[in-house]
Structure formats: structure tokens, C-alpha cells
Design a protein around this motif. Structure first.
Motif, PDB file in Angstrom:
ATOM      1  N   ARG A  56      -0.124   0.358   8.489  1.00  0.00           N
ATOM      2  CA  ARG A  56      -1.227   0.173   9.432  1.00  0.00           C
ATOM      3  C   ARG A  56      -2.527   0.752   8.879  1.00  0.00           C
ATOM      4  O   ARG A  56      -3.610   0.224   9.127  1.00  0.00           O
ATOM      5  CB  ARG A  56      -0.889   0.812  10.772  1.00  0.00           C
ATOM      6  CG  ARG A  56       0.189   0.086  11.548  1.00  0.00           C
ATOM      7  CD  ARG A  56       0.440   0.727  12.896  1.00  0.00           C
ATOM      8  NE  ARG A  56       0.923   2.097  12.754  1.00  0.00           N
ATOM      9  CZ  ARG A  56       0.855   3.024  13.702  1.00  0.00           C
ATOM     10  NH1 ARG A  56       0.314   2.736  14.880  1.00  0.00           N
ATOM     11  NH2 ARG A  56       1.340   4.230  13.490  1.00  0.00           N
ATOM     12  N   ALA A  57      -2.422   1.841   8.112  1.00  0.00           N
ATOM     13  CA  ALA A  57      -3.610   2.435   7.520  1.00  0.00           C
ATOM     14  C   ALA A  57      -4.241   1.500   6.490  1.00  0.00           C
ATOM     15  O   ALA A  57      -5.439   1.586   6.213  1.00  0.00           O
ATOM     16  CB  ALA A  57      -3.265   3.774   6.866  1.00  0.00           C
ATOM     17  N   GLY A  58      -3.424   0.604   5.931  1.00  0.00           N
ATOM     18  CA  GLY A  58      -3.970  -0.380   5.011  1.00  0.00           C
ATOM     19  C   GLY A  58      -4.805  -1.432   5.707  1.00  0.00           C
ATOM     20  O   GLY A  58      -5.540  -2.177   5.066  1.00  0.00           O
ATOM     21  N   SER A 108       1.680   4.026   6.532  1.00  0.00           N
ATOM     22  CA  SER A 108       0.501   3.624   5.773  1.00  0.00           C
ATOM     23  C   SER A 108       0.289   2.121   5.789  1.00  0.00           C
ATOM     24  O   SER A 108      -0.758   1.643   5.361  1.00  0.00           O
ATOM     25  CB  SER A 108       0.622   4.112   4.325  1.00  0.00           C
ATOM     26  OG  SER A 108       1.762   3.572   3.701  1.00  0.00           O
ATOM     27  N   THR A 121       0.820  -1.212   0.000  1.00  0.00           N
ATOM     28  CA  THR A 121       0.000   0.000   0.000  1.00  0.00           C
ATOM     29  C   THR A 121       0.852   1.259   0.000  1.00  0.00           C
ATOM     30  O   THR A 121       0.380   2.331  -0.316  1.00  0.00           O
ATOM     31  CB  THR A 121      -0.898   0.033   1.251  1.00  0.00           C
ATOM     32  OG1 THR A 121      -0.055   0.019   2.409  1.00  0.00           O
ATOM     33  CG2 THR A 121      -1.814  -1.159   1.294  1.00  0.00           C
ATOM     34  N   TYR A 122       2.098   1.120   0.387  1.00  0.00           N
ATOM     35  CA  TYR A 122       2.955   2.291   0.583  1.00  0.00           C
ATOM     36  C   TYR A 122       3.241   2.982  -0.745  1.00  0.00           C
ATOM     37  O   TYR A 122       3.513   2.302  -1.737  1.00  0.00           O
ATOM     38  CB  TYR A 122       4.266   1.840   1.223  1.00  0.00           C
ATOM     39  CG  TYR A 122       5.163   2.983   1.668  1.00  0.00           C
ATOM     40  CD1 TYR A 122       4.950   3.603   2.883  1.00  0.00           C
ATOM     41  CD2 TYR A 122       6.186   3.433   0.854  1.00  0.00           C
ATOM     42  CE1 TYR A 122       5.766   4.649   3.294  1.00  0.00           C
ATOM     43  CE2 TYR A 122       6.998   4.478   1.259  1.00  0.00           C
ATOM     44  CZ  TYR A 122       6.782   5.076   2.477  1.00  0.00           C
ATOM     45  OH  TYR A 122       7.576   6.114   2.870  1.00  0.00           O
ATOM     46  N   PRO A 141      -5.375   3.729  12.631  1.00  0.00           N
ATOM     47  CA  PRO A 141      -4.185   2.874  12.749  1.00  0.00           C
ATOM     48  C   PRO A 141      -3.770   2.540  14.169  1.00  0.00           C
ATOM     49  O   PRO A 141      -3.259   1.442  14.420  1.00  0.00           O
ATOM     50  CB  PRO A 141      -3.109   3.690  12.034  1.00  0.00           C
ATOM     51  CG  PRO A 141      -3.852   4.518  11.047  1.00  0.00           C
ATOM     52  CD  PRO A 141      -5.138   4.873  11.729  1.00  0.00           C
ATOM     53  N   HIS A 170     -11.219  -2.243   7.031  1.00  0.00           N
ATOM     54  CA  HIS A 170     -11.797  -1.971   5.708  1.00  0.00           C
ATOM     55  C   HIS A 170     -12.724  -3.127   5.321  1.00  0.00           C
ATOM     56  O   HIS A 170     -12.393  -3.979   4.483  1.00  0.00           O
ATOM     57  CB  HIS A 170     -10.692  -1.797   4.675  1.00  0.00           C
ATOM     58  CG  HIS A 170      -9.715  -0.712   5.010  1.00  0.00           C
ATOM     59  ND1 HIS A 170     -10.047   0.627   4.982  1.00  0.00           N
ATOM     60  CD2 HIS A 170      -8.410  -0.762   5.395  1.00  0.00           C
ATOM     61  CE1 HIS A 170      -8.993   1.350   5.323  1.00  0.00           C
ATOM     62  NE2 HIS A 170      -7.989   0.532   5.582  1.00  0.00           N
ATOM     63  N   THR A 217      -8.903   2.133   9.412  1.00  0.00           N
ATOM     64  CA  THR A 217      -9.030   3.584   9.263  1.00  0.00           C
ATOM     65  C   THR A 217      -8.530   4.321  10.491  1.00  0.00           C
ATOM     66  O   THR A 217      -8.365   5.534  10.459  1.00  0.00           O
ATOM     67  CB  THR A 217     -10.504   3.957   9.027  1.00  0.00           C
ATOM     68  OG1 THR A 217     -11.293   3.450  10.115  1.00  0.00           O
ATOM     69  CG2 THR A 217     -11.015   3.367   7.716  1.00  0.00           C
ATOM     70  N   ASP A 233       0.658   5.097  -0.369  1.00  0.00           N
ATOM     71  CA  ASP A 233      -0.711   5.600  -0.450  1.00  0.00           C
ATOM     72  C   ASP A 233      -1.547   5.189   0.758  1.00  0.00           C
ATOM     73  O   ASP A 233      -1.266   4.198   1.419  1.00  0.00           O
ATOM     74  CB  ASP A 233      -1.388   5.065  -1.719  1.00  0.00           C
ATOM     75  CG  ASP A 233      -0.662   5.528  -2.977  1.00  0.00           C
ATOM     76  OD1 ASP A 233      -0.222   6.677  -2.984  1.00  0.00           O
ATOM     77  OD2 ASP A 233      -0.535   4.726  -3.913  1.00  0.00           O
ATOM     78  N   TYR A 234      -2.613   5.945   0.985  1.00  0.00           N
ATOM     79  CA  TYR A 234      -3.612   5.574   1.970  1.00  0.00           C
ATOM     80  C   TYR A 234      -4.673   4.767   1.222  1.00  0.00           C
ATOM     81  O   TYR A 234      -5.547   5.303   0.553  1.00  0.00           O
ATOM     82  CB  TYR A 234      -4.241   6.826   2.598  1.00  0.00           C
ATOM     83  CG  TYR A 234      -5.274   6.488   3.641  1.00  0.00           C
ATOM     84  CD1 TYR A 234      -6.622   6.394   3.324  1.00  0.00           C
ATOM     85  CD2 TYR A 234      -4.895   6.232   4.950  1.00  0.00           C
ATOM     86  CE1 TYR A 234      -7.566   6.073   4.280  1.00  0.00           C
ATOM     87  CE2 TYR A 234      -5.827   5.912   5.917  1.00  0.00           C
ATOM     88  CZ  TYR A 234      -7.163   5.835   5.571  1.00  0.00           C
ATOM     89  OH  TYR A 234      -8.095   5.509   6.521  1.00  0.00           O
ATOM     90  N   LYS A 235      -4.550   3.468   1.287  1.00  0.00           N
ATOM     91  CA  LYS A 235      -5.522   2.592   0.633  1.00  0.00           C
ATOM     92  C   LYS A 235      -5.504   1.258   1.362  1.00  0.00           C
ATOM     93  O   LYS A 235      -4.536   0.922   2.046  1.00  0.00           O
ATOM     94  CB  LYS A 235      -5.172   2.396  -0.842  1.00  0.00           C
ATOM     95  CG  LYS A 235      -3.783   1.842  -1.103  1.00  0.00           C
ATOM     96  CD  LYS A 235      -3.471   1.848  -2.597  1.00  0.00           C
ATOM     97  CE  LYS A 235      -2.047   1.340  -2.857  1.00  0.00           C
ATOM     98  NZ  LYS A 235      -1.665   1.437  -4.263  1.00  0.00           N
TER      99      LYS A 235
END
Length: 486
Positions: free
Chosen positions: A373-375, A371, A85-86, A380, A450, A378, A88-90
Motif C-alpha cells: 500500500r505504501a507503494g 509496503s 516494492t516489498y 497507506p 506518488h 504516502t 522497501d518503502y518506494k
């Protein structure tokens, strides 16, 4: 960028380099390629067919859940080949659901880009390879240092963000390349300042100054006395186990006292610690017991003439049993080498028999943040909290990962428990390593996961996945063998 050039290339957003890749060629990382205008991953998604090695599990004789959230008796989707994912925030590339004994589970997989990473290398040897804090170099570049030694092993700390990005470009490239090769179980030659040249390879014996190491010491000199004293009584009058750390002397040792071994008048060099235990009998080196001596008699002072006697029998042996010699005192109380009785020869062989094979162990260590953890969620910080609360299990390529206490998600995993070639790189430079988070679906929802990206395991178990046993080598039909230019 010229429009004509741009038209025949595609943009890869897998890492901050953002390569433009021509058809039939791979990006700078060798992980993504342009195949007829489509960005493809060169390594296939990897599934562990059985977790018997990487993930211990019960044999079905017990119905109660034992806390193993991975449940190794089912296919396990690893992050090897998943993508990243890095920066990006996805959502993570794969968020896979699977029912396990009536419990809905989720495994979130992603290949993390780790600038804050390195390896800890354990080298089973009593040879002195370098002083603590000495730099470890590859191609002349410092990539790490010698750590505090452990029982029977030398330790290295290699990599880390300061070597990867805090020095020169060459230092970063060399460090990243060495780390990736070590993690992928390849051989890497390192030189230690004012020390040895060592060839390191996970799962293999270290080669120190061109000589393959064979055995890890059975213990320090004092411990060796304690283990084998009873086998020497009646066959020899004195035993000296030569060791750079603690040299043992049978007649003075507590084990000797309990077995009524008579004083021999032996006089040792070095610093006496407690009875039968001596420090600093010689300098560190690659000779007997990790000292710099080739002739063990050099660590002795003359025997006490009031106590010793002609014909006194003495065995001197190293902590691996690989070096040993048998002596008898002559009329002047000088040790003379003589042929050893069979029982003495057998005792040296017994020491060697009790030594484990010398091997290099490579443990990947990295901090999972940003990011990555953001993957997963929402929010982290909730992933970190879930890991620390043991609601989420962390693995690397299916291998159990040790999570360090304290803040963040700092993990450590044995590369030998992971599928071969689990690691890649990006030209940041940084390592690309697989990481998986496994938890109950209900817990995943609670930490803000997610949910709209969850897919059943059946959806990803197609022909394109690579199925391996934990720690198994790369499939020869792997997509990396495609004849594309670099």
C-alpha cells in the motif's frame, strides 16, 4: 562475503532473501536474473489488449460513464511482470496515467508478495472426497483442509500463513509450490485424510481416485423430483432419486401429490424430513448420488403389502443421471430389475443433459497490506478507504477482484480470468501475485499518491511488453525461455 565473489555477482533487492546472483543465472525465486551485470525481470510486463472477458465494458452505444474505472476497451497495464516494492518503502514499479473519455485515470501496478494468501477450490462433484475439517495433503504435508460443502460442490481451503510460515520448512515449501501451481492452472494431486485422492486443475474436471468426474449434479434428490416429476407421470409409478443429502421419493413428494401420483407403499431407510424427502439413507461415498451404495435397493425397506401391488413400476436414479435402474415388483412385492422402456431411458438422459460439466475452480485469495500500500500512497490507510468507498477499483492481472468487507484489502480473484502464469514465488515462502489499483488522477492526488512517479501509458507500451487477451496463455517467446542456468 568474499570481495572477489561479490564482484562477479549482483545483489537483488526484490524480496527479503536479497540474493547474490551470478551472471547468466536466476535468483532463488526464478523471477530475476543477472544478465551481463544487469538485474532483469524474467517475465515481461503484461498488457491486456482487450478487457472483454476480464473487464466487462459497454460497446460504445452509451456515453454515460457506467462506473467501470478500468474501461476494458483500452489497453490495460497489468502487474504481471511489473516487479515489486516489498520490503522497501518506494513507489510501485509502474504508476501509469491514461485519458479515458476525457477523464484522467491512473493505474498503479505492483506484484505483491503475499504471505497471507491461499486459494479456495470449488470441486463440482457429489462424490464424498473427505470429511469437513479433514486435512488436505501434498507429499504428506498438510496444506489446507476440507471446508463446508456447497450445493453440488465440495470446497477446499488451501494455503494461508500458518501453512506457509507457521509449520516446518518442508510444509512451507510444499504449500507454496502447490499454491503457485494451482494458481498457474497446473495439475496438483492432493490426498485427503480418510478420504479421496484428487487431482485438481483450474478449469478442468477433477479426477477422484483415478476416475475423471463428468457431471455436476442437477440438484438434490428432492429438487430433481420437482424438476422432472411431470415427465414421469403415466410412465412409472414410483421414482427414487438417490442423494447423500436429500433423497427424493415421487409418490410422497409435493410434486407427486400435485400430479395425483398414488401412494405406492414404499418404505425408505434413513430419516424422514418432510414428505418425500429423506436424510441419511446411506453413508457418504463415491457411489450413487454421493452415497456409499452400489446397489440402490439397499436403501429400501420392504414395501407395505397393504398398499403396493405386483407389477408396480419403479425408477431409481442418481442426481446426475449417470446411474439408474428400472424395476417392477414381483408377486412377493420384491423389486426385480427389468428392461426399461425407451421413455424411462430418455428421462435418465434428460437428467444428465441438465447437469453442468464438472470442473475445478481456483480462486486466489490474499491480503494486500504493508509496503504494497505504501507503494501506492504516502498515507497507506487512505488507499484502503478509497477502495472501500469504490473510488479505487482493485484487479489481479486485469481480472476483476472481489474485495471482502471489513478491515484491510482482502481480495479474491478467479485464476482462469488472469493471464496464464501470472503467479510466482519467493523463498520466504510466499506467493507473488499481480495487483492493480485504478482510479481517477484527482482521487489519486487526494489520497497522497506518488504523483512524481506517474508516467503516461505510451512510455511503457514498447516492444518489451507482452500483449495478451484476458486469460490467454504464456507467449512462447516469453523471456522465461532464455537459456540461462538456474
Amino acid at each position: 562475503m568474499n570481495e572477489a565473489v561479490t564482484a562477479e555477482k549482483i545483489r537483488c533487492d526484490a524480496c527479503p532473501v536479497m540474493c547474490y546472483i551470478a551472471d547468466g543465472r536466476a535468483g532463488a525465486c526464478d523471477r530475476y536474473a543477472n544478465h551481463a551485470g544487469v538485474l532483469v525481470r524474467l517475465d515481461p510486463l503484461t498488457v491486456l489488449q482487450s478487457g472483454a472477458v476480464a473487464v466487462p465494458f459497454l460497446d460504445g452505444q452509451q456515453d454515460d460513464w457506467d462506473g467501470d474505472v478500468i474501461k476494458g476497451n483500452r489497453p490495460f497495464i497489468t502487474a504481471v511482470g511489473a516487479g515489486t516494492t516489498y520490503p522497501d518503502y518506494k513507489p510501485a514499479p509502474f504508476i501509469v496515467s491514461q485519458a479515458v473519455e476525457g477523464v484522467d485515470m491512473v493505474t498503479v501496478v505492483t506484484e505483491g508478495i503475499f504471505s497471507y494468501c491461499g486459494v479456495k477450490v470449488k470441486i463440482d462433484t457429489d462424490r464424498h472426497i473427505g470429511a469437513e475439517r479433514a486435512y488436505v495433503r501434498v507429499d504428506g504435508e498438510a496444506i489446507g483442509h476440507v471446508m463446508t460443502g456447497e450445493y453440488g460442490s465440495s470446497m477446499l481451503s488451501l494455503g494461508g500463513v500458518l501453512h506457509l510460515t507457521g509449520g516446518s520448512k518442508k510444509e512451507g515449501r510444499v504449500t507454496c509450490d502447490a499454491l503457485m501451481r494451482l494458481c498457474n492452472r497446473e495439475a496438483v494431486e492432493v490426498s485427503i485424510d480418510d478420504g479421496a485422492v484428487v487431482i485438481l486443475q483450474a478449469g478442468q474436471a477433477p479426477v477422484i481416485n483415478g476416475v475423471p468426474e463428468k457431471l455436476m449434479r442437477v440438484g438434490c434428490g428432492s429438487a430433481t423430483i420437482g424438476m422432472f416429476a411431470k415427465q414421469w407421470v403415466g410412465h412409472v409409478d414410483e421414482v427414487v432419486v438417490v442423494d447423500d443429502h436429500i433423497t427424493g421419493v415421487l409418490s410422497e413428494h409435493q410434486a407427486g401429490k400435485l400430479l395425483d401420483v398414488a401412494p405406492t407403499g414404499i418404505k425408505m431407510k434413513g430419516r424422514r424430513s418432510t414428505p418425500g424427502r429423506y436424510f441419511q439413507v446411506a453413508h457418504p461415498g463415491t457411489g450413487w448420488g454421493g452415497t456409499d451404495v452400489d446397489d440402490p435397493l439397499t436403501i429400501l425397506n420392504p414395501f407395505d403389502a397393504k398398499v403396493a401391488w405386483p407389477g408396480l413400476r419403479m425408477l431409481m436414479v442418481s442426481t446426475t443421471g449417470e446411474q439408474w435402474a428400472y424395476y417392477e415388483l414381483d408377486a412377493g412385492l420384491v423389486p426385480r430389475a427389468v428392461e426399461a422402456p425407451a421413455v424411462i431411458r430418455a428421462s435418465a438422459e434428460r437428467i444428465a443433459e441438465n447437469c453442468e460439466p464438472s470442473v475445478c475452480s481456483v480462486l486466489f485469495m490474499g491480503g494486500a497490506g504493508g509496503s504494497l500500500r505504501a507503494g501506492v500512497t504516502t498515507n497507506p490507510v487512505r488507499l484502503t478507504q478509497s477502495v472501500k468507498a469504490a473510488l479505487t477499483r482493485v484487479s489481479c492481472g486485469g481480472a476483476q477482484a472481489y474485495v471482502w468487507p471489513g478491515g484491510g484489502i482482502t481480495v479474491m480473484a478467479d485464476v482462469m480470468a488472469m493471464p496464464l502464469n501470472s503467479f510466482g514465488y519467493v523463498p520466504t515462502p510466499a506467493l507473488v501475485a499481480p495487483i492493480e489499483f485504478t482510479l481517477r488522477l484527482s482521487d489519486y492526488a487526494a489520497l497522497g499518491g506518488h504523483l512524481d512517479h506517474v508516467q503516461p501509458v505510451e512510455a511503457v507500451m514498447g516492444a518489451a511488453v507482452r500483449r495478451v487477451e484476458p486469460g490467454e496463455g504464456r507467449d512462447p517467446q516469453d523471456a522465461r525461455n532464455f537459456p540461462w542456468g538456474r
